[in-house]
Design a protein around this motif. Structure first.
Motif, PDB file in Angstrom:
ATOM      1  N   THR A 239       0.865  -1.178   0.000  1.00  0.00           N
ATOM      2  CA  THR A 239       0.000   0.000   0.000  1.00  0.00           C
ATOM      3  C   THR A 239       0.901   1.227   0.000  1.00  0.00           C
ATOM      4  OG1 THR A 239      -0.131  -0.115   2.414  1.00  0.00           O
ATOM      5  CG2 THR A 239      -1.918  -1.140   1.168  1.00  0.00           C
ATOM      6  N   VAL A 240       0.441   2.313  -0.616  1.00  0.00           N
ATOM      7  CA  VAL A 240       1.328   3.467  -0.811  1.00  0.00           C
ATOM      8  C   VAL A 240       1.734   4.107   0.510  1.00  0.00           C
ATOM      9  CG1 VAL A 240       0.505   4.002  -3.128  1.00  0.00           C
ATOM     10  CG2 VAL A 240      -0.674   4.986  -1.144  1.00  0.00           C
ATOM     11  N   ASP A 241       0.967   3.868   1.591  1.00  0.00           N
ATOM     12  CA  ASP A 241       1.305   4.517   2.861  1.00  0.00           C
ATOM     13  C   ASP A 241       2.584   3.962   3.478  1.00  0.00           C
ATOM     14  OD1 ASP A 241      -0.593   2.226   3.175  1.00  0.00           O
ATOM     15  OD2 ASP A 241      -0.102   2.490   5.294  1.00  0.00           O
ATOM     16  N   VAL A 242       3.041   2.782   3.025  1.00  0.00           N
ATOM     17  CA  VAL A 242       4.282   2.223   3.574  1.00  0.00           C
ATOM     18  C   VAL A 242       5.503   2.643   2.757  1.00  0.00           C
ATOM     19  CG1 VAL A 242       3.023   0.218   4.438  1.00  0.00           C
ATOM     20  CG2 VAL A 242       4.238   0.037   2.268  1.00  0.00           C
TER      21      VAL A 242
ATOM     22  N   PRO B 196       8.151   5.409   0.740  1.00  0.00           N
ATOM     23  CA  PRO B 196       8.664   6.776   0.877  1.00  0.00           C
ATOM     24  C   PRO B 196       7.779   7.760   0.105  1.00  0.00           C
ATOM     25  CG  PRO B 196      10.448   5.250   0.426  1.00  0.00           C
ATOM     26  CD  PRO B 196       9.184   4.474   0.272  1.00  0.00           C
ATOM     27  N   GLU B 197       7.804   8.998   0.510  1.00  0.00           N
ATOM     28  CA  GLU B 197       6.894  10.015  -0.032  1.00  0.00           C
ATOM     29  C   GLU B 197       6.990  10.129  -1.553  1.00  0.00           C
ATOM     30  OE1 GLU B 197       5.871  14.767   0.603  1.00  0.00           O
ATOM     31  OE2 GLU B 197       7.274  13.738   1.950  1.00  0.00           O
ATOM     32  N   ALA B 198       8.202  10.065  -2.092  1.00  0.00           N
ATOM     33  CA  ALA B 198       8.368  10.203  -3.542  1.00  0.00           C
ATOM     34  C   ALA B 198       7.639   9.095  -4.292  1.00  0.00           C
ATOM     35  CB  ALA B 198       9.852  10.197  -3.900  1.00  0.00           C
ATOM     36  N   TYR B 199       7.699   7.893  -3.774  1.00  0.00           N
ATOM     37  CA  TYR B 199       7.023   6.758  -4.403  1.00  0.00           C
ATOM     38  C   TYR B 199       5.510   6.899  -4.273  1.00  0.00           C
ATOM     39  CZ  TYR B 199      11.391   4.175  -4.964  1.00  0.00           C
ATOM     40  OH  TYR B 199      12.634   3.770  -5.367  1.00  0.00           O
ATOM     41  N   ALA B 200       5.066   7.264  -3.088  1.00  0.00           N
ATOM     42  CA  ALA B 200       3.630   7.401  -2.856  1.00  0.00           C
ATOM     43  C   ALA B 200       3.031   8.454  -3.787  1.00  0.00           C
ATOM     44  CB  ALA B 200       3.377   7.770  -1.392  1.00  0.00           C
ATOM     45  N   GLY B 201       3.735   9.569  -3.956  1.00  0.00           N
ATOM     46  CA  GLY B 201       3.237  10.618  -4.836  1.00  0.00           C
ATOM     47  C   GLY B 201       3.196  10.188  -6.287  1.00  0.00           C
TER      48      GLY B 201
ATOM     49  N   LEU C  99       4.070   3.016 -17.048  1.00  0.00           N
ATOM     50  CA  LEU C  99       5.423   3.351 -16.604  1.00  0.00           C
ATOM     51  C   LEU C  99       5.363   4.655 -15.823  1.00  0.00           C
ATOM     52  CD1 LEU C  99       7.801   2.638 -19.625  1.00  0.00           C
ATOM     53  CD2 LEU C  99       7.777   1.473 -17.416  1.00  0.00           C
ATOM     54  N   VAL C 100       6.015   4.709 -14.687  1.00  0.00           N
ATOM     55  CA  VAL C 100       5.997   5.891 -13.825  1.00  0.00           C
ATOM     56  C   VAL C 100       7.430   6.369 -13.630  1.00  0.00           C
ATOM     57  CG1 VAL C 100       5.394   6.803 -11.560  1.00  0.00           C
ATOM     58  CG2 VAL C 100       3.944   5.072 -12.635  1.00  0.00           C
ATOM     59  N   GLY C 101       7.633   7.668 -13.831  1.00  0.00           N
ATOM     60  CA  GLY C 101       8.961   8.227 -13.644  1.00  0.00           C
ATOM     61  C   GLY C 101       9.653   8.488 -14.961  1.00  0.00           C
ATOM     62  N   PRO C 102      10.938   8.814 -14.863  1.00  0.00           N
ATOM     63  CA  PRO C 102      11.757   8.770 -13.639  1.00  0.00           C
ATOM     64  C   PRO C 102      11.447   9.919 -12.678  1.00  0.00           C
ATOM     65  CG  PRO C 102      13.041   9.562 -15.497  1.00  0.00           C
ATOM     66  CD  PRO C 102      11.717   9.166 -16.058  1.00  0.00           C
ATOM     67  N   PHE C 103      11.649   9.620 -11.386  1.00  0.00           N
ATOM     68  CA  PHE C 103      11.503  10.635 -10.354  1.00  0.00           C
ATOM     69  C   PHE C 103      12.653  10.475  -9.358  1.00  0.00           C
ATOM     70  CE2 PHE C 103       8.905   6.995  -9.199  1.00  0.00           C
ATOM     71  CZ  PHE C 103       9.286   6.720  -7.888  1.00  0.00           C
ATOM     72  N   ALA C 104      12.971  11.591  -8.707  1.00  0.00           N
ATOM     73  CA  ALA C 104      14.108  11.593  -7.785  1.00  0.00           C
ATOM     74  C   ALA C 104      13.720  10.991  -6.446  1.00  0.00           C
ATOM     75  CB  ALA C 104      14.613  13.016  -7.583  1.00  0.00           C
TER      76      ALA C 104
ATOM     77  N   PRO D 272      13.074   2.018  -1.584  1.00  0.00           N
ATOM     78  CA  PRO D 272      12.481   0.829  -0.973  1.00  0.00           C
ATOM     79  C   PRO D 272      12.911  -0.449  -1.651  1.00  0.00           C
ATOM     80  CG  PRO D 272      10.885   1.878  -2.387  1.00  0.00           C
ATOM     81  CD  PRO D 272      12.093   2.777  -2.363  1.00  0.00           C
ATOM     82  N   GLY D 273      13.006  -1.488  -0.840  1.00  0.00           N
ATOM     83  CA  GLY D 273      13.188  -2.820  -1.355  1.00  0.00           C
ATOM     84  C   GLY D 273      11.841  -3.491  -1.455  1.00  0.00           C
TER      85      GLY D 273
END
Length: 326
Positions: free
Chosen positions: A200-203, A205-210, A220-225, A320-321
């Protein structure tokens, strides 16, 4: 049968039982439990299989009600200990140590603890039953909120330029799994094709959740820092979180119901008794750890009873792993 933990008093219980047994007439001995078996005799007095099992429970080697094979090494070792206890208790009686005021106070305290625990066991056994467990489980399922789970793969690299290059390769049909294994710096996921599993997105990091908030399956999502570099994700699947099963929730529900019954019993007893504390209560210092006896119970309302909070996955990199869910 639900048993309230009371391991702290079993050692004293053993002494009490031994002392009492040594004072009995041999002719009055009979199996203390239906189907019990005499497994030894000490100076003419029987040692029962139930005595040995009780010692094993007291030492935490088996759980209450669990069978113990009398031919096993574990049984034999505990039998030797019970025999030693009986010999020590008999010698203590010969030396009239049971008349010592200190011994009498200890035995009296052990008796009070045993009787108190037996009362707790009887109350809990009646209240913490299958109907109560299922009822609380059903109530919590109504209150719990199910979140959306996402399964995604990631490729983590050091620079934005490298990430953009990989995205172009993916757009031309390159294998995400192969590129993840070849180029990703995330050691926790690169060798399984960047698979993060379900989460779930709440677990995250903020960059991934956003980045994943509005992502759709196959996108495909990104690339993002991120703190670990630049990430590219591919959303593999989206689904609603599965509710916790009754069997998974059962241990925590039993603990909650047991605590609830013991708390109500003690409040009722204290309410009907006159208790005068003759010592002043020490003031709690800020930051001091809370004593286990006074620690609050697990709060069940508003979430599934045994659903533990999931930590954000950790890897060698800050990104995240693979999350725990699969």
């Amino acid at each position: 049968m639900i048993k309230f933990p009371h391991s702290r008093i079993w050692a004293l219980l053993a002494v009490t039982v031994v002392v009492a047994a040594c004072g009995q007439n041999q002719s009055a001995e009979k199996p203390p439990e239906p189907g019990d078996t005499a497994v030894a005799r000490v100076n003419g007095h029987a040692v029962w299989a139930s005595d040995v099992k009780r010692e094993a429970v007291a030492q935490g080697l088996i759980s209450e009600g669990e069978p113990l094979d009398i031919s096993s090494d574990l049984f034999r070792q505990r039998l030797d200990e019970v025999v030693d206890q009986k010999l020590l208790a008999a010698e203590a009686l010969k030396r009239k140590l049971d008349k010592d005021p200190v011994a009498q106070r200890r035995l009296a305290a052990a008796r009070e603890r045993i009787l108190g625990d037996m009362l707790v066991e009887s109350v809990v056994e009646k209240a913490v039953n299958e109907d109560a467990i299922r009822r609380l489980y059903a109530e919590q399922q109504k209150l719990s909120k199910r979140s959306e789970e996402i399964r995604a793969r990631q490729i983590l690299v050091a620079s934005q330029a490298e990430a953009e290059s990989i995205k172009k390769l993916l757009a031309t049909g390159a294998s995400f799994d192969a590129l993840a294994m070849e180029r990703s710096t995330d050691q926790a996921t690169r060798f399984n094709g960047g698979d993060l599993g379900y989460f779930t997105v709440d677990v995250m990091p903020e960059a991934y959740a956003g980045a994943l908030k509005t992502a759709q399956k196959g996108q495909l999502v990104g690339p993002f820092a991120t703190e670990g570099g630049w990430a590219i994700l591919r959303v593999e699947d989206k689904r609603m979180e599965e509710p916790i099963t009754l069997e998974a929730a059962r241990p925590q529900i039993v603990r909650f119901l047991t605590y609830d019954q013991v708390r109500d019993l003690l409040e009722k007893l204290r309410g009907g008794a006159k208790v005068d504390m003759l010592t002043s209560k020490t003031q709690d210092l800020p930051g001091e750890p809370e004593e286990p006896a006074s620690a609050p119970p697990v709060e069940l309302q508003g979430s599934a009873p045994a659903a533990a909070p999931q930590p954000a996955p950790a890897t060698a990199n800050p990104a995240p792993g693979a999350p725990a869910k699969k």
